[in-house]
Design a protein around this motif. Sequence first.
Motif, PDB file in Angstrom:
ATOM      1  N   ASP A   1       0.860  -1.103  -0.052  1.00  0.00           N
ATOM      2  CA  ASP A   1       0.026   0.054   0.056  1.00  0.00           C
ATOM      3  C   ASP A   1       1.160   0.905  -0.062  1.00  0.00           C
ATOM      4  O   ASP A   1       1.848   1.227   0.302  1.00  0.00           O
ATOM      5  N   ASP A   2       0.230   2.146  -0.315  1.00  0.00           N
ATOM      6  CA  ASP A   2       0.980   3.503  -0.118  1.00  0.00           C
ATOM      7  C   ASP A   2       1.436   3.759   1.132  1.00  0.00           C
ATOM      8  O   ASP A   2       2.714   4.312   1.018  1.00  0.00           O
ATOM      9  N   GLY A   3       1.572   3.839   2.201  1.00  0.00           N
ATOM     10  CA  GLY A   3       2.098   3.375   3.382  1.00  0.00           C
ATOM     11  C   GLY A   3       3.151   2.962   3.571  1.00  0.00           C
ATOM     12  O   GLY A   3       4.235   3.762   3.838  1.00  0.00           O
ATOM     13  N   ALA A   4       3.442   1.918   3.036  1.00  0.00           N
ATOM     14  CA  ALA A   4       4.600   1.151   2.099  1.00  0.00           C
ATOM     15  C   ALA A   4       5.772   1.322   2.317  1.00  0.00           C
ATOM     16  O   ALA A   4       6.511   1.480   2.290  1.00  0.00           O
ATOM     17  N   LEU A   5       4.971   1.932   0.659  1.00  0.00           N
ATOM     18  CA  LEU A   5       5.785   2.862   0.051  1.00  0.00           C
ATOM     19  C   LEU A   5       6.622   4.100   0.505  1.00  0.00           C
ATOM     20  O   LEU A   5       7.836   4.332   0.234  1.00  0.00           O
ATOM     21  N   ALA A   6       5.803   4.909   1.048  1.00  0.00           N
ATOM     22  CA  ALA A   6       6.444   6.044   1.988  1.00  0.00           C
ATOM     23  C   ALA A   6       7.093   5.427   2.790  1.00  0.00           C
ATOM     24  O   ALA A   6       8.586   5.917   2.557  1.00  0.00           O
ATOM     25  N   ARG A   7       7.243   4.355   3.828  1.00  0.00           N
ATOM     26  CA  ARG A   7       8.054   4.450   4.124  1.00  0.00           C
ATOM     27  C   ARG A   7       9.442   4.157   3.538  1.00  0.00           C
ATOM     28  O   ARG A   7      10.404   3.810   4.413  1.00  0.00           O
ATOM     29  N   LEU A   8       9.610   3.372   2.285  1.00  0.00           N
ATOM     30  CA  LEU A   8      10.480   2.606   1.656  1.00  0.00           C
ATOM     31  C   LEU A   8      11.063   3.843   1.529  1.00  0.00           C
ATOM     32  O   LEU A   8      12.311   4.071   1.609  1.00  0.00           O
ATOM     33  N   HIS A   9      10.203   4.515   0.565  1.00  0.00           N
ATOM     34  CA  HIS A   9      10.875   6.380   0.955  1.00  0.00           C
ATOM     35  C   HIS A   9      11.869   6.848   1.797  1.00  0.00           C
ATOM     36  O   HIS A   9      13.088   7.105   1.717  1.00  0.00           O
ATOM     37  N   ASP A  10      11.220   6.602   2.932  1.00  0.00           N
ATOM     38  CA  ASP A  10      12.094   7.476   4.315  1.00  0.00           C
ATOM     39  C   ASP A  10      13.446   6.238   4.755  1.00  0.00           C
ATOM     40  O   ASP A  10      13.794   6.718   4.960  1.00  0.00           O
ATOM     41  N   LEU A  11      12.989   5.493   4.570  1.00  0.00           N
ATOM     42  CA  LEU A  11      14.222   4.287   5.083  1.00  0.00           C
ATOM     43  C   LEU A  11      15.706   4.797   3.603  1.00  0.00           C
ATOM     44  O   LEU A  11      16.544   4.963   3.983  1.00  0.00           O
ATOM     45  N   ARG A  12      14.661   4.911   2.674  1.00  0.00           N
ATOM     46  CA  ARG A  12      15.965   5.039   1.548  1.00  0.00           C
ATOM     47  C   ARG A  12      17.035   6.084   1.854  1.00  0.00           C
ATOM     48  O   ARG A  12      18.007   6.315   2.057  1.00  0.00           O
ATOM     49  N   GLU A  13      16.106   7.533   2.136  1.00  0.00           N
ATOM     50  CA  GLU A  13      16.659   8.778   2.859  1.00  0.00           C
ATOM     51  C   GLU A  13      17.358   8.414   3.304  1.00  0.00           C
ATOM     52  O   GLU A  13      18.434   9.281   3.776  1.00  0.00           O
ATOM     53  N   GLN A  14      17.016   8.450   4.465  1.00  0.00           N
ATOM     54  CA  GLN A  14      17.090   8.100   5.895  1.00  0.00           C
ATOM     55  C   GLN A  14      19.084   7.085   5.904  1.00  0.00           C
ATOM     56  O   GLN A  14      19.848   7.382   6.760  1.00  0.00           O
ATOM     57  N   ALA A  15      18.588   5.856   5.239  1.00  0.00           N
ATOM     58  CA  ALA A  15      19.485   5.361   4.933  1.00  0.00           C
ATOM     59  C   ALA A  15      20.624   6.437   3.981  1.00  0.00           C
ATOM     60  O   ALA A  15      21.998   5.961   3.858  1.00  0.00           O
TER      61      ALA A  15
END
Length: 207
Positions: free
Chosen positions: A76-90
């Motif tokens: 879902d959209d939430g999981a995609l947003a969390r993936l983007h967040d993880l990418r930028e934090q990483a």
Amino acid sequence: MVISESQSRFAQGWSEADYVGGHPALDFINTVADTGKTRLGDKIGSWEALRDWVGGAGLLSKQELAAFLQDPELDDDGALARLHDLREQAYEGMLGLAGLADTARQGMAYQGMEHVGEAIREALGRGAFREEGGRFRWRPDAGSSERWLDAVALGLEDFLRSEDVARLRQCARCTWLFVDRGRGAGRRWCDMRTCGNRAKAEAFRCR
Ligand SMILES: [Zn+2]
């Protein structure tokens, strides 16, 4: 029409030049299109784009990818947003590891690694310890709505435990990260075909 091997190996929109980081976790961080030091050109803005990307990335085995693709309703959209967040934090965390976080950015680098550590802890909690080619690894649960996040987190865990961390570099032109396995002066560009050539062309114009 003849399709060359290099074309057929990658899904639409992605090519060999998208997988130059030397580790799937770095290739994931490199899913931005910018040619400078901004990270605004997102290349995984949809699940379709992400699913196409992962096919060439080696983040999941063939069987894992098939299991992930069987049930797209889990994403879902939430999981995609969390993936983007993880990418930028990483990304921020990796800058710190590569010694590239200036004073203003060191707090972000620290926070980034904390975020990555938490994502890894959660992925381990949901994951399974499985044998793959004679080696045991933590693998994501394909039945979880957090499976993509877990796949990336476990990829980051694999990279961060490796000796390649000491060879982590950033492209002199864009924000892409890579493992420099060369000797001597070292690799300056994510890829000669893209940033290396653009930089050469610019140097030529400046003369
Ligand atoms: Zn570059």
